[in-house]
Motif scaffolding. Structure first.
Motif, PDB file in Angstrom:
ATOM      1  N   PHE A  33       0.829  -1.208   0.000  1.00 36.46           N
ATOM      2  CA  PHE A  33       0.000   0.000   0.000  1.00 36.46           C
ATOM      3  C   PHE A  33       0.866   1.263   0.000  1.00 36.46           C
ATOM      4  O   PHE A  33       0.546   2.232  -0.698  1.00 36.46           O
ATOM      5  CB  PHE A  33      -0.954   0.011   1.195  1.00 36.46           C
ATOM      6  CG  PHE A  33      -1.872  -1.184   1.240  1.00 36.46           C
ATOM      7  CD1 PHE A  33      -2.419  -1.725   0.080  1.00 36.46           C
ATOM      8  CD2 PHE A  33      -2.195  -1.773   2.440  1.00 36.46           C
ATOM      9  CE1 PHE A  33      -3.260  -2.813   0.114  1.00 36.46           C
ATOM     10  CE2 PHE A  33      -3.045  -2.872   2.490  1.00 36.46           C
ATOM     11  CZ  PHE A  33      -3.575  -3.392   1.333  1.00 36.46           C
ATOM     12  N   ASN A  34       1.952   1.263   0.768  1.00 34.53           N
ATOM     13  CA  ASN A  34       2.846   2.429   0.788  1.00 34.53           C
ATOM     14  C   ASN A  34       3.467   2.666  -0.584  1.00 34.53           C
ATOM     15  O   ASN A  34       3.526   3.810  -1.060  1.00 34.53           O
ATOM     16  CB  ASN A  34       3.949   2.259   1.846  1.00 34.53           C
ATOM     17  CG  ASN A  34       3.447   2.543   3.237  1.00 34.53           C
ATOM     18  OD1 ASN A  34       2.535   3.336   3.435  1.00 34.53           O
ATOM     19  ND2 ASN A  34       4.029   1.873   4.215  1.00 34.53           N
ATOM     20  N   ASN A  35       3.930   1.605  -1.241  1.00 34.89           N
ATOM     21  CA  ASN A  35       4.513   1.750  -2.583  1.00 34.89           C
ATOM     22  C   ASN A  35       3.467   2.176  -3.602  1.00 34.89           C
ATOM     23  O   ASN A  35       3.733   2.998  -4.478  1.00 34.89           O
ATOM     24  CB  ASN A  35       5.193   0.450  -3.019  1.00 34.89           C
ATOM     25  CG  ASN A  35       6.490   0.223  -2.291  1.00 34.89           C
ATOM     26  OD1 ASN A  35       7.205   1.166  -1.944  1.00 34.89           O
ATOM     27  ND2 ASN A  35       6.808  -1.024  -2.044  1.00 34.89           N
ATOM     28  N   MET A  36       2.276   1.635  -3.482  1.00 37.01           N
ATOM     29  CA  MET A  36       1.204   1.959  -4.412  1.00 37.01           C
ATOM     30  C   MET A  36       0.806   3.433  -4.295  1.00 37.01           C
ATOM     31  O   MET A  36       0.598   4.103  -5.303  1.00 37.01           O
ATOM     32  CB  MET A  36      -0.008   1.061  -4.106  1.00 37.01           C
ATOM     33  CG  MET A  36      -1.146   1.148  -5.090  1.00 37.01           C
ATOM     34  SD  MET A  36      -2.441  -0.057  -4.705  1.00 37.01           S
ATOM     35  CE  MET A  36      -3.282   0.782  -3.380  1.00 37.01           C
ATOM     36  N   ASP A  37       0.741   3.934  -3.048  1.00 38.37           N
ATOM     37  CA  ASP A  37       0.298   5.306  -2.809  1.00 38.37           C
ATOM     38  C   ASP A  37       1.451   6.298  -2.698  1.00 38.37           C
ATOM     39  O   ASP A  37       1.222   7.497  -2.508  1.00 38.37           O
ATOM     40  CB  ASP A  37      -0.546   5.382  -1.525  1.00 38.37           C
ATOM     41  CG  ASP A  37      -1.868   4.642  -1.651  1.00 38.37           C
ATOM     42  OD1 ASP A  37      -2.235   4.245  -2.777  1.00 38.37           O
ATOM     43  OD2 ASP A  37      -2.541   4.459  -0.616  1.00 38.37           O
ATOM     44  N   GLY A  38       2.702   5.800  -2.781  1.00 41.35           N
ATOM     45  CA  GLY A  38       3.857   6.691  -2.656  1.00 41.35           C
ATOM     46  C   GLY A  38       3.912   7.378  -1.299  1.00 41.35           C
ATOM     47  O   GLY A  38       4.169   8.578  -1.215  1.00 41.35           O
ATOM     48  N   THR A  39       3.680   6.607  -0.234  1.00 46.72           N
ATOM     49  CA  THR A  39       3.615   7.166   1.118  1.00 46.72           C
ATOM     50  C   THR A  39       4.282   6.220   2.101  1.00 46.72           C
ATOM     51  O   THR A  39       4.723   5.136   1.725  1.00 46.72           O
ATOM     52  CB  THR A  39       2.132   7.404   1.523  1.00 46.72           C
ATOM     53  OG1 THR A  39       2.087   8.005   2.793  1.00 46.72           O
ATOM     54  CG2 THR A  39       1.337   6.117   1.551  1.00 46.72           C
ATOM     55  N   ASP A  40       4.348   6.644   3.333  1.00 42.31           N
ATOM     56  CA  ASP A  40       4.771   5.754   4.404  1.00 42.31           C
ATOM     57  C   ASP A  40       3.715   5.730   5.510  1.00 42.31           C
ATOM     58  O   ASP A  40       3.994   5.435   6.662  1.00 42.31           O
ATOM     59  CB  ASP A  40       6.132   6.141   4.963  1.00 42.31           C
ATOM     60  CG  ASP A  40       6.146   7.532   5.593  1.00 42.31           C
ATOM     61  OD1 ASP A  40       5.112   8.240   5.512  1.00 42.31           O
ATOM     62  OD2 ASP A  40       7.174   7.908   6.166  1.00 42.31           O
ATOM     63  N   MET A  41       2.483   6.022   5.128  1.00 42.41           N
ATOM     64  CA  MET A  41       1.375   6.118   6.059  1.00 42.41           C
ATOM     65  C   MET A  41       0.995   4.759   6.660  1.00 42.41           C
ATOM     66  O   MET A  41       0.663   4.649   7.825  1.00 42.41           O
ATOM     67  CB  MET A  41       0.156   6.720   5.348  1.00 42.41           C
ATOM     68  CG  MET A  41      -1.091   6.796   6.219  1.00 42.41           C
ATOM     69  SD  MET A  41      -2.530   7.363   5.305  1.00 42.41           S
ATOM     70  CE  MET A  41      -3.101   5.843   4.592  1.00 42.41           C
TER      71      MET A  41
END
Length: 190
Positions: free
Chosen positions: A79-87
């Motif tokens: 999910f972090n890679n998909m959304d470009g986040t570390d949330m």
């Protein structure tokens, strides 16, 4: 290589190479690899969980070959890679296996699962929820398919039939075949 990495490597090598499940469990207990390991535990699997400190194994527990204890999920990375986040954060949890439990070959026990006492987990089962004491579970995902006492009675009746045939209390599998022959369809003459 750091000392901690070397220690982790030695532990994994020992778990991989030690064929005796009792000796392996005693070694893991002595080296405090898991949160807790009780008495009379047999750890036949060569797989260690990623976070063994999240696993407690009580007394008289047998883990057969290929049992996998999964203490976390890495879907957060997807999910972090998909959304470009570390949330998204890693989900993890404990696994606790109470006394008098057999976990069959290839079973998978997921995180946040507690297995009650007097339980049999069928080979290949995927356990995603707590297992109540006194049950037999199997399937994907695992569901109750029987109860512990019925399984114990069936094992007792089988053993009594061997004992009446003159068999000893502890018999090697090859000798057991003399008391309880196995016949394959291909070998039966028509």
């Amino acid at each position: 290589m750091r000392l901690q990495d070397i220690k982790r490597y030695i532990i994994r090598l020992y778990v991989l190479l030690q064929p005796n499940g009792y000796k392996k469990a005693m070694w893991l207990k002595r080296h405090k690899v898991f949160h807790y390991i009780g008495e009379n535990v047999s750890y036949k699997t060569t797989l260690l969980p990623a976070e063994p400190f999240l696993v407690a194994i009580h007394d008289n527990v047998w883990l057969a070959a290929g049992v996998r204890l999964v203490t976390h999920s890495l879907t957060c990375d997807v999910f972090n890679n998909m959304d470009g986040t570390d949330m998204y954060k890693c989900q993890y949890g404990k696994i606790e296996i109470h006394s008098n439990v057999f976990v069959g070959a290839g079973a998978i026990i997921m995180y946040n699962v507690t297995i009650g006492s007097n339980v049999i987990i069928a080979p290949g089962a995927v356990v995603t929820k707590d297992v109540p004491s006194g049950s037999v579970v199997g399937g994907v995902p695992a569901k109750i398919i029987g109860n512990f006492e019925d399984s114990r009675l069936k094992a007792e009746n089988f053993s009594l039939s061997i004992n009446k045939s003159g068999g000893e209390s502890k018999i090697a599998v090859k000798d057991l075949l003399a008391y309880h022959p196995v016949k394959f369809d291909i070998d039966i003459k028509k």
